[in-house]
Motif scaffolding. Structure first.
Motif, PDB file in Angstrom:
ATOM      1  N   THR A  11      47.513  43.665  32.594  1.00  0.00           N
ATOM      2  CA  THR A  11      46.189  43.138  32.232  1.00  0.00           C
ATOM      3  C   THR A  11      45.430  44.148  31.384  1.00  0.00           C
ATOM      4  OG1 THR A  11      46.099  41.818  34.256  1.00  0.00           O
ATOM      5  CG2 THR A  11      44.011  42.249  33.135  1.00  0.00           C
ATOM      6  N   ARG A  12      45.482  45.421  31.798  1.00  0.00           N
ATOM      7  CA  ARG A  12      44.759  46.455  31.047  1.00  0.00           C
ATOM      8  C   ARG A  12      45.430  46.744  29.715  1.00  0.00           C
ATOM      9  NH1 ARG A  12      40.359  45.306  33.524  1.00  0.00           N
ATOM     10  NH2 ARG A  12      40.366  45.833  35.739  1.00  0.00           N
ATOM     11  N   VAL A  13      46.754  46.741  29.691  1.00  0.00           N
ATOM     12  CA  VAL A  13      47.450  46.979  28.425  1.00  0.00           C
ATOM     13  C   VAL A  13      47.130  45.868  27.441  1.00  0.00           C
ATOM     14  CG1 VAL A  13      49.701  47.227  27.317  1.00  0.00           C
ATOM     15  CG2 VAL A  13      49.293  48.301  29.538  1.00  0.00           C
ATOM     16  N   ARG A  14      47.136  44.639  27.927  1.00  0.00           N
ATOM     17  CA  ARG A  14      46.816  43.516  27.038  1.00  0.00           C
ATOM     18  C   ARG A  14      45.390  43.648  26.511  1.00  0.00           C
ATOM     19  NH1 ARG A  14      44.441  38.774  26.365  1.00  0.00           N
ATOM     20  NH2 ARG A  14      45.626  37.033  25.444  1.00  0.00           N
ATOM     21  N   GLN A  15      44.451  44.042  27.383  1.00  0.00           N
ATOM     22  CA  GLN A  15      43.065  44.216  26.962  1.00  0.00           C
ATOM     23  C   GLN A  15      42.956  45.267  25.862  1.00  0.00           C
ATOM     24  OE1 GLN A  15      40.510  45.247  30.227  1.00  0.00           O
ATOM     25  NE2 GLN A  15      38.718  45.586  28.951  1.00  0.00           N
ATOM     26  N   ILE A  16      43.669  46.381  26.024  1.00  0.00           N
ATOM     27  CA  ILE A  16      43.621  47.453  25.028  1.00  0.00           C
ATOM     28  C   ILE A  16      44.218  46.986  23.702  1.00  0.00           C
ATOM     29  CG2 ILE A  16      44.498  49.751  24.437  1.00  0.00           C
ATOM     30  CD1 ILE A  16      44.521  50.338  27.481  1.00  0.00           C
ATOM     31  N   VAL A  17      45.416  46.393  23.742  1.00  0.00           N
ATOM     32  CA  VAL A  17      46.094  45.986  22.516  1.00  0.00           C
ATOM     33  C   VAL A  17      45.290  44.908  21.794  1.00  0.00           C
ATOM     34  CG1 VAL A  17      48.176  44.951  21.554  1.00  0.00           C
ATOM     35  CG2 VAL A  17      48.360  46.649  23.382  1.00  0.00           C
ATOM     36  N   TYR A  18      44.761  43.944  22.554  1.00  0.00           N
ATOM     37  CA  TYR A  18      43.932  42.910  21.924  1.00  0.00           C
ATOM     38  C   TYR A  18      42.760  43.553  21.200  1.00  0.00           C
ATOM     39  CZ  TYR A  18      40.619  39.153  21.197  1.00  0.00           C
ATOM     40  OH  TYR A  18      39.724  38.290  20.618  1.00  0.00           O
ATOM     41  N   ASN A  19      42.110  44.515  21.844  1.00  0.00           N
ATOM     42  CA  ASN A  19      40.951  45.167  21.236  1.00  0.00           C
ATOM     43  C   ASN A  19      41.338  45.866  19.945  1.00  0.00           C
ATOM     44  OD1 ASN A  19      39.007  47.616  20.923  1.00  0.00           O
ATOM     45  ND2 ASN A  19      37.948  46.234  22.321  1.00  0.00           N
TER      46      ASN A  19
END
Length: 403
Positions: free
Chosen positions: A294-302
């Motif tokens: 969840t956090r990795v996806r949040q970072i990459v999306y950003n």
């Protein structure tokens, strides 16, 4: 029997005593030990930490006495708090102030009494550390000095106890505040995300239009969709930052494939490309890792959304690079770039590195700060490299396995 007069500052003295929130509290080992030591030092069967309240003397600690309190008008300690040194009565049965006192005439049959006033830092006598015997006697100089020293230690324990009580109260208030903030954030998150999600969903449906036909008012609809997407990102950034400030979030690492996660991010950011002459290339292929998806996806999306937002022509390229025990996701763009002297500001809370002429591109100033915090919580980091007018590269590096 002579009843002790009230101190001239009685109201202030009582207020000082009650500020310690100690009256009627449970026994505490530190006070019990000091009281026991006073009994042993002075060789008396009875020793008390007596706090003189408005109409009673209450014993915080006691040795050799069962009663938890006695009336103030018959208390020897009521006389002792009027002194500034150790108050001593060698034979109460021969002292006109105490000869007919019920505590002398019957149990506990007091004959000898010595009390060291418990004077706090503001000069208010709260009570005494006293020793009592059933036979007449007196203290020697060492015992008298020792009783005074132990009395000062009782005051020190009262002060420490008050600080601990205050800290516990402050902690409870802080926890209550955190709970209130949690409820507020959860409520506001729902209240803001729900209508924004509806606006974005409806604008996407209208942009698609009837099968095979262009949507009416396409430019206006795209503007609405971009504005809604931008606002949703700002809301997510602010809520995410607030949550990080309240408490370090619990990470939930598990095995997953970064390649599959990038494909999901690509599908999510595709709407940001509508009406723009940009290319988006995203790496394919397996890239296993153990982290919080969840956090990795949040970072990459950003990182990808920022690259698209600040790139007018050219494209955005997302690649995966494996290292020794690490995995790097690199996001390159051909956008406006960032001046070298402003790179250090990128990861600061609420920082903005672009000028007023790029105001429409601005976010909350929190996305990169939040992303780096999450990356570092997972044992990784984010670094940036950029050249004005030529684009930027952001690299997220994570360990393959949690440390």
């Amino acid at each position: 029997m002579k009843v002790a007069p009230l101190p001239q500052d009685e109201l202030e003295r009582l207020a000082a005593l009650r500020s310690y929130a100690v009256l009627d509290s449970a026994p505490e080992v530190d006070f019990d030990e000091l009281t026991r030591f006073a009994s042993e030092l002075c060789g008396t069967p009875i020793a008390l930490v007596s706090l003189v309240d408005a109409g009673r003397q209450w014993f915080k600690a006691r040795v050799g006495l069962d009663a938890p309190e006695t009336p103030r008008d018959i208390a020897f300690c009521s006389h002792a708090i009027l002194q500034r040194g150790v108050f001593e009565v060698e034979d109460a049965s021969c002292d006109p102030r105490f000869a007919d006192n019920p505590l002398v005439a019957s149990q506990p049959n007091i004959r000898f009494y010595a009390g060291a006033p418990l004077v706090n830092a503001d000069g208010f006598p709260l009570g005494t550390l006293c020793v009592i015997d059933r036979v007449p006697r007196s203290l020697d100089p060492v015992q008298r000095q020792g009783l005074a020293v132990l009395g000062r230690q009782v005051i020190a324990q009262l002060e420490l106890r008050r600080k601990l009580v205050d800290l516990a109260h402050a902690r409870d208030q802080a926890l209550a505040g955190v709970r209130a903030k949690d409820v507020f954030l959860a409520t506001m998150g729902h209240e803001l995300r729900t209508p924004l999600g509806g606006i974005l969903g409806l604008s996407e449906l209208l942009l698609e239009g009837p099968a095979g036909a262009p949507a009416a008012g396409g430019d206006d609809l795209r503007a609405i969709h971009r504005a809604g997407t931008h606002l949703l990102e700002v809301v997510e950034d602010i809520l995410g930052f607030a949550q990080l400030e309240l408490d370090q979030p619990r990470l939930r690492p598990r095995p997953f494939d970064v390649g599959e996660l990038l494909a999901d991010v690509e599908a999510t950011v595709r709407p940001l490309l509508r009406g723009r002459s940009l290319t988006l290339k995203v790496a394919r292929g397996p890239a296993p890792i153990v982290a919080d998806p969840t956090r990795v996806r949040q970072i990459v999306y950003n990182l990808v959304a920022n690259a698209i937002r600040f790139t007018e022509r050219g494209g955005v390229d997302v690649t995966i690079e494996a290292g020794e025990g690490t995995l790097a996701v690199r996001v390159r763009d051909t956008g406006i770039g960032i001046p070298t002297d402003k790179l250090a500001l990128l990861f600061r809370d609420f920082s903005q590195v672009h000028g007023d002429h790029e105001a429409e591109l601005r976010g909350s100033g929190l996305g990169l700060a939040i992303s780096r915090r999450y990356a570092r919580l997972m044992g990784g980091d984010i670094v940036a490299d950029s050249e004005p007018g030529r684009g930027s590269t952001f690299t997220l590096t994570l360990p393959r396995e949690p440390g």
